[in-house]
Design a protein around this motif. Structure first.
Motif, short mmCIF file in Angstrom:
data_model
loop_
_atom_site.label_atom_id
_atom_site.label_comp_id
_atom_site.label_asym_id
_atom_site.label_seq_id
_atom_site.Cartn_x
_atom_site.Cartn_y
_atom_site.Cartn_z
N GLN A 407 0.91 -1.14 -0.04
CA GLN A 407 0.11 0.02 -0.16
C GLN A 407 1.01 1.31 -0.07
OE1 GLN A 407 -3.68 0.16 0.64
NE2 GLN A 407 -3.25 2.02 -0.34
N SER A 408 1.94 1.42 0.54
CA SER A 408 2.90 2.30 0.87
C SER A 408 3.48 2.87 -0.46
CB SER A 408 4.01 2.03 1.81
OG SER A 408 3.32 1.98 2.93
N VAL A 409 3.87 1.76 -1.31
CA VAL A 409 4.54 1.80 -2.59
C VAL A 409 3.33 2.44 -3.44
CG1 VAL A 409 5.85 0.98 -4.41
CG2 VAL A 409 6.17 0.24 -1.97
N GLN A 410 2.25 1.70 -3.55
CA GLN A 410 1.05 2.03 -4.40
C GLN A 410 0.91 3.76 -4.14
OE1 GLN A 410 -1.80 -0.92 -4.28
NE2 GLN A 410 -3.27 0.55 -4.45
N ASP A 411 0.69 4.09 -2.90
CA ASP A 411 0.47 5.40 -2.88
C ASP A 411 1.68 6.23 -3.08
OD1 ASP A 411 -1.88 5.16 -1.32
OD2 ASP A 411 -0.89 4.73 0.64
N ALA A 412 2.80 5.94 -2.82
CA ALA A 412 4.13 6.67 -3.52
C ALA A 412 3.75 6.75 -5.25
CB ALA A 412 5.18 6.20 -3.31
N ILE A 413 3.01 5.86 -5.70
CA ILE A 413 3.00 5.93 -7.17
C ILE A 413 2.04 6.68 -7.60
CG2 ILE A 413 2.74 4.52 -9.52
CD1 ILE A 413 4.30 2.47 -8.14
N LEU A 414 0.81 6.53 -6.71
CA LEU A 414 -0.20 7.59 -7.04
C LEU A 414 0.28 9.05 -6.99
CD1 LEU A 414 -3.06 5.56 -5.29
CD2 LEU A 414 -2.99 5.69 -7.72
N ARG A 415 0.59 9.36 -5.83
CA ARG A 415 1.41 10.72 -5.66
C ARG A 415 1.87 11.12 -6.97
NH1 ARG A 415 2.30 9.00 -0.30
NH2 ARG A 415 4.31 8.32 -0.65
N ALA A 431 7.39 6.90 1.14
CA ALA A 431 6.89 5.75 1.27
C ALA A 431 7.57 4.71 2.31
CB ALA A 431 7.19 5.03 0.08
N GLU A 432 9.10 5.36 2.55
CA GLU A 432 9.76 4.64 3.51
C GLU A 432 9.51 5.08 4.93
OE1 GLU A 432 13.59 5.85 1.89
OE2 GLU A 432 13.97 3.71 1.25
N LEU C 265 -9.35 5.55 1.41
CA LEU C 265 -8.19 5.65 2.72
C LEU C 265 -7.87 7.11 2.44
CD1 LEU C 265 -6.08 2.48 1.73
CD2 LEU C 265 -7.67 2.93 3.60
N GLY C 266 -8.60 8.12 1.98
CA GLY C 266 -8.20 9.38 2.09
C GLY C 266 -6.92 9.95 1.05
N GLY C 267 -6.91 9.12 0.06
CA GLY C 267 -6.06 9.53 -1.04
C GLY C 267 -4.72 8.85 -0.49
N PRO C 268 -3.68 9.08 -1.59
CA PRO C 268 -2.28 8.51 -1.45
C PRO C 268 -1.47 9.32 -0.35
CG PRO C 268 -2.57 9.75 -3.67
CD PRO C 268 -3.84 9.62 -2.94
N SER C 269 -1.90 10.36 -0.09
CA SER C 269 -1.35 11.16 1.07
C SER C 269 -2.18 11.23 2.35
CB SER C 269 -0.99 12.62 0.78
OG SER C 269 -0.11 12.53 -0.48
N ARG C 270 -3.16 10.54 2.26
CA ARG C 270 -4.16 10.55 3.23
C ARG C 270 -4.47 11.98 3.58
NH1 ARG C 270 -3.59 6.46 1.68
NH2 ARG C 270 -2.65 4.38 2.81
N ASN C 271 -4.82 12.55 2.53
CA ASN C 271 -5.21 13.93 2.57
C ASN C 271 -6.36 14.34 3.40
OD1 ASN C 271 -2.90 15.46 1.91
ND2 ASN C 271 -3.34 15.67 -0.13
N TRP C 272 -7.52 13.33 3.05
CA TRP C 272 -8.66 13.30 3.73
C TRP C 272 -8.99 12.28 4.54
CZ3 TRP C 272 -7.81 13.10 -1.80
CH2 TRP C 272 -8.32 11.80 -2.15
#
Lengths: 440, 303, 356
Positions: A407-415, A431-432, C265-272
């Motif tokens: 999930q952390s890597v996936q979020d990083a890519i989305l950002r 992500a780290e 989940l509030g977006g990739p940075s948990r913004n919301w």
């Protein structure tokens, strides 16, 4: 676990037992004989909980009742896998008494469920040995050899592409040519991205829909991405993770290959109608999604190729909760539902591609074509892709911490790819940090 | 609070103009008809309030492809509304059953909440006894209990009681509401003069008689609103019914959710489902609306 | 009007209330007076014990243990879970998001609702129509609100950005900018709840005695002046009521931000990501850490209590004239003893007179 529950509600329990006895559920309760088995004439109702579309039509379930007149099958259908998962989790956390006789699960839930195998009946049975692809069975088997679920479908991935956009960009359009263009049997991710660069140079459309999807395809070819074989989490230290991350993001942003969508979001859905991208990683079940979202668009086709060899995305199992009233009967039903013959019917109903080896010889499957994809011989293509997955020789290990780290890597890519909040380097640091915060 | 200047900004001009107009006409009193500015403001508000529902209608009368292609939908509804609704109602999602379930749950909840809240409100607002204030504070504090976490313990309890996949499992937790108690307490304290209660008591009426013949009639306007609010609240509730019931025995919001699939969701059908779910409430509004408004008026005349 | 015409008390005077039975009736009456108040509030407390107190205590018990949602109870760990929660940057961020969304929704909502109620309080033509119209959004299910606004606020393909582009403005990053996403979510909340609060204010406004306005008019007060020196002070208990309930509901916000995107989940940075969402993710998401989720629930509970108390104290000062009413008065007085006139008491005068 179940004992804990009972202790906690001991007072209410007394009251509750009386009630349960008074208004107990299925007709089977009325039978005073505790030694009933599947062969008896006792009338029972078995509930089967699935999600999405497993292809279990009423006609198909009625076949079972025709063969077993004492069994009525009731289908409990959740729309979305997440809904089914929330329901299953809450039920299990509460002792599992509200579960159906058969509960369908996705392959991705196995990591956590395998830690608590006692919730489920051990379905291992000599009669079904060799029925499924080895990888399918291995993923659902505990270390001490218990089989948690019978495989239904798998998600072998091919490449879906827009022949019309290919033609406009001067690329070949025939599916065999495209497979060759992307590297054929030895296709690599570099090949795929390279053709993408040629394509975007000549087209207004992006090469693929989503960077996360690409990363998912790549990381599913890494055996121990975030954990060692014994489940010890290793965070983001595996160099293959960073390599995949960099490759995907450099192709996505520097080369502009990505349309920058998050899959399943409104914008992604709209992208199908706006020629936003030309290719997708395409597990068998994705056909239905593309066909629905791209209704009215002509030109979609499927190439029998996948970068890096084989890749599987998704697929499901049928489990039998151990606390059910009719465990044996439920196991018999699950066995029937996951037989190659039934699964081929399900495939015809809903496109869920069989995980059963024998099904790949079944002419109903091998002869299957999908008119929406320019009459692509999807049965044959996905059977090939499925065998390619097995040929990888290993399964990506997904332990208890896999999805938290992923999930952390996936979020990083989305950002980087979707919201553009950060550049690849900063996002990786974030992500780290996120992985460190997990405190694993 | 810092809000007051903002009220002046937003309510001020209209209110001021209204007052000026009143003065021009020469008479005071609140019964003067307001001018067109008021109606213009209200019309604008109504437009904002109604547009998302109209947007739902626009999408529900369209089809998946045109929804995906046109971010701005056609102003007038397109032609697929009835076929979409028919497809939703005739599909695999049991809307009929969902409708009946939602009706039973919402009605039971509304009746129970109104009855119990009025009783408790009467007690808190008008009766004197030890521990009244702390108990009321306690009631209000219970609203602060985060609902999501009650799921597991409640689910454990309810499965033990045999209430899983049973409408009782949805109705029982809906039968009281701290909000309702708070609301009726506030209202009855204001709307029910002590003299009336005293008169009844002096005449020898028992507590429950006093409640029934004095407090209940006084509570009617607030009870009507509370009943409607409660009905709507449970009509639209999703999370707990979703956990405790199954998709074979759903409520209406669960049925709408069931129209969405993982891989491909036809939003024209989902929105048609939203319309089907919302329509009965619209009818209820039209029927009960007058009652409700006159209820509010009844409360007012009391002054 | 119905209020002052219950069946006239004389009509219910029981004919059989003769001297013979007074002794028994007195005892019964005393019992009635003593027990009834508790009896009337008991349904709430009985059900609350089941659906509120039991989960809360259970949660407290869970929160001091290591506890996997599926694996069940582990070791007793004291307050470790609470410490762990505070060490999580996501928790801190979730608190910030929750307060930001709360501020963006509740403040405009209460102000708009009062203003709208004032407008609706006029002697309008087609009253029912306007009032019901304002309440219209309330009947749209949150599931539907999520669907509708999800489409309206889609970044590339949404109606709002399409309109912004048409009038020559830059599209907004509804899912990429933190504050913008909060505005979008607050819009969903405000859409659904403003009309509801308006009607509550309206009901209270209609209960303001006409004489107060007439007196103010005689004193030469304009419309605006009347609003601030008559309406607002009279609305004080309602304002307190709405602020407290809005605080509690607002800080628990879950549905709207959860439905703002597909992952919830509030977006990739948990913004919301809000605190309630965070709790759900920790408990039901990848970690299944029920112990920690329980600790978050308790922290959220305590935060809400504190903020509601602070808001109560602030809103008590909104207006200074007139005495506070209703539950607000009860709360304000604590024990409720001070300043009671003998007449302002239902049970006691009658019972006292009988006791002596």
């Amino acid at each position: 676990m179940r004992r804990r529950t009972r202790a906690l509600v001991a007072t209410a329990g007394l009251f509750g037992l009386a009630l349960t006895a008074a208004c107990g559920g299925s007709p089977g309760d009325a039978d005073p004989d505790p030694t009933t088995d599947a062969g008896s004439d006792e009338q029972i109702t078995l509930t089967v909980a699935t999600f999405n579309d497993f292809g279990y039509t009423e006609e198909l379930l009625a076949q079972y009742t025709a063969e077993h007149p004492n069994v009525v099958v009731e289908h409990v259908l959740a729309a979305r896998a997440e809904d089914a998962r929330a329901n299953l989790t809450t039920n299990l956390a509460s002792g599992g008494e509200g579960l159906s006789d058969i509960e369908a699960i996705e392959v991705d839930w196995l990591a956590e469920l395998l830690q608590y195998p006692d919730y489920f009946a051990d379905l291992s049975d000599p009669a079904v040995e060799g029925r499924w692809l080895e990888s399918k069975v291995a993923a659902a088997t505990t270390e001490d050899g218990r089989l948690l679920g019978y495989g239904t479908d798998v998600g072998p991935q091919a490449i879906c592409y827009r022949a019309d956009l290919f033609a406009a960009a001067g690329l070949p359009t025939e599916r065999a040519e495209v497979a060759e263009l992307l590297g054929g049997a030895d296709a690599t991710w570099d090949d795929y991205f390279e053709v993408g660069r040629q394509f975007v140079a000549a087209s207004d459309s992006a090469w693929y829909d989503s960077a996360v999807s690409m990363y998912q395809g790549m990381i599913n070819q890494v055996e121990f991405a975030y954990e060692e074989g014994d489940g010890t989490p290793i965070g983001l230290t595996n160099p293959a993770v960073r390599e995949a991350y960099d490759a995907v993001l450099s192709a996505s942003t520097d080369d502009g290959l990505s349309a920058g969508f998050e899959q399943w979001q409104e914008d992604w859905v709209a992208g199908f109608q706006n020629d936003a991208f030309a290719t997708m990683l395409c597990p068998a079940w994705m056909q239905a999604g593309i066909e629905g979202n791209a209704a009215g668009i002509e030109g979609w086709d499927i190439a029998d190729v996948f970068p890096g060899g084989g890749g599987n995305w998704g697929g499901s199992y049928l489990t039998v909760p151990a606390g059910g009233e009719h465990v044996e009967e439920a196991q018999a039903l699950a066995e029937w539902l996951t037989s190659p013959e039934t699964q081929v019917q399900a495939f015809a109903n809903a496109g869920t591609f069989p995980s059963q080896v024998d099904a790949y010889e079944n002419p109903d499957l091998t002869g299957a074509v999908n008119p929406f994809f320019n009459d692509a011989p999807v049965g044959e293509i996905f059977a090939n892709r499925s065998l390619a997955v097995d040929e990888l020789g290993f399964l990506p290990y997904k332990g208890p911490n896999y999805f938290a780290i992923h999930q952390s890597v996936q979020d990083a890519i989305l950002r980087v790819d979707v919201t553009g909040e950060q550049n690849a380097e900063d996002s990786w640091s974030a992500a780290e940090q996120a992985v460190a915060d997990l405190g694993l | 609070m810092s809000s007051i200047p903002v009220i002046a900004q937003s309510a001020g001009p209209g209110a001021a103009r209204w007052a000026a107009r009143r003065r021009r006409r020469g008479t005071g009193g609140a019964n003067r008809r307001p001018g067109w500015v008021t109606y213009a403001i209200l019309a604008a508000v109504l437009l904002v309030a109604a547009y998302p529902l109209y947007y739902t209608l626009q999408l529900a009368s369209s089809d998946a492809v045109s929804i995906a292609r046109n971010p701005i939908p056609a102003i007038l509804p397109e032609g697929n509304l009835f076929s979409n609704i028919a497809e939703v109602l005739g599909g695999r999602v049991p809307f009929g059953k969902a409708f009946v379930n939602s009706l039973i749950i919402s009605t039971s909840a509304a009746v129970a909440v109104v009855a119990f809240s009025t009783l408790a409100g009467f007690s808190f607002a008008k009766l004197r006894y030890r521990g009244r204030a702390p108990l009321l504070v306690f009631v209000i504090a219970t609203m602060a209990v985060p609902t999501q976490l009650g799921i597991v313990p409640m689910f454990i309890l309810f499965t033990e009681l045999g209430w899983a996949n049973n409408l009782i499992g949805v109705i029982v937790p809906a039968m009281v509401s701290a909000f309702g108690v708070f609301w009726m307490t506030q209202y009855l304290d204001q709307a029910l003069p002590y003299e009336l209660i005293e008169a009844a008591r002096v005449d020898g009426a028992s507590m429950i008689r006093t409640f029934w013949h004095v407090a209940m009639p006084a509570a009617r306007p607030a009870a009507a609103m509370l009943g409607l609010f409660t009905f709507v609240q449970h009509w639209v509730a999703f999370f707990w019914p979703f956990i405790i019931l199954t998709s074979n025995n759903p409520t209406l919001p669960m049925a709408v959710q069931l129209l969405q699939a993982n891989y491909f969701t036809d939003y024209s059908l989902v929105m048609a489902g939203v319309l089907v779910t919302t329509f009965p409430l619209l009818i209820l509004f039209v029927v009960a609306g007058r009652q409700l408004v006159s209820g509010i008026m009844a409360g007012a005349v009391k002054g | 009007m119905s209020v002052i015409t219950p069946r006239p008390p004389t009509a219910q005077r029981p004919r059989e209330a003769t001297a013979r039975r007074v002794g028994f009736r007195q005892r019964l009456g005393r019992w009635d007076v003593k027990v009834s108040p508790y009896l009337y509030i008991s349904p709430f407390f009985i059900l609350f014990a089941v659906v509120g107190a039991f989960p809360l205590l259970y949660t407290a018990y869970v929160s001091v243990h290591e506890w996997n949602l599926l694996g069940g109870q582990g070791d007793f760990v004291g307050l470790t879970n609470y410490g762990d929660v505070f060490a999580q940057p996501t928790f801190i961020k979730a608190i910030g998001n929750t307060f930001s969304i709360f501020a963006l929704s509740s403040v405009p909502q209460v102000i708009t609702a009062i203003a709208l109620a004032a407008v609706l309080n006029a002697n309008l033509r087609a009253k029912t129509f306007w009032r019901m119209g304002v309440l219209l959004p309330f009947i749209v299910a949150p599931v539907a609100v999520g669907l509708i606004f999800g489409r309206l606020f889609a970044d590339d393909s949404g109606l709002v950005n399409a309109l912004l582009t048409q009038v020559g403005m830059d599209p907004l990053g509804w899912h990429s900018d933190r504050l913008t996403s909060h505005v979008a979510i607050a819009t969903m909340v405000n859409f659904r709840w403003t009309g509801y609060n308006t009607l509550i204010f309206l009901a209270a406004m209609q209960a303001v005695p006409q004489e107060l306005y007439e007196a103010a008019i005689i004193d030469g007060a304009g419309r605006l002046r009347q609003f601030f020196s008559v309406t607002v002070p009279q609305l004080r208990p309602t304002i307190i009521f709405i602020i407290i309930t809005a605080t509690i509901g607002g800080l628990q916000i879950f549905d709207e931000p959860r439905m703002f995107d597909d992952q919830g989940l509030g977006g990739p940075s948990r913004n919301w990501m809000t605190v309630a969402m965070y709790m759900y993710d920790v408990g039901w998401g990848n970690q299944k850490n029920f112990g920690r989720a329980a600790a978050i629930a308790w922290l959220l509970f305590l935060i809400i209590i504190v903020v509601a108390l602070v808001n109560f104290l602030i809103s008590r000062r909104i207006a200074t004239s007139d005495s506070p009413r209703g539950a607000a008065r009860l709360l304000a007085r604590g024990s409720g003893e001070a300043g009671h006139t003998p007449a302002a008491d239902a049970g006691r005068p009658t019972s006292a007179s009988k006791e002596t």
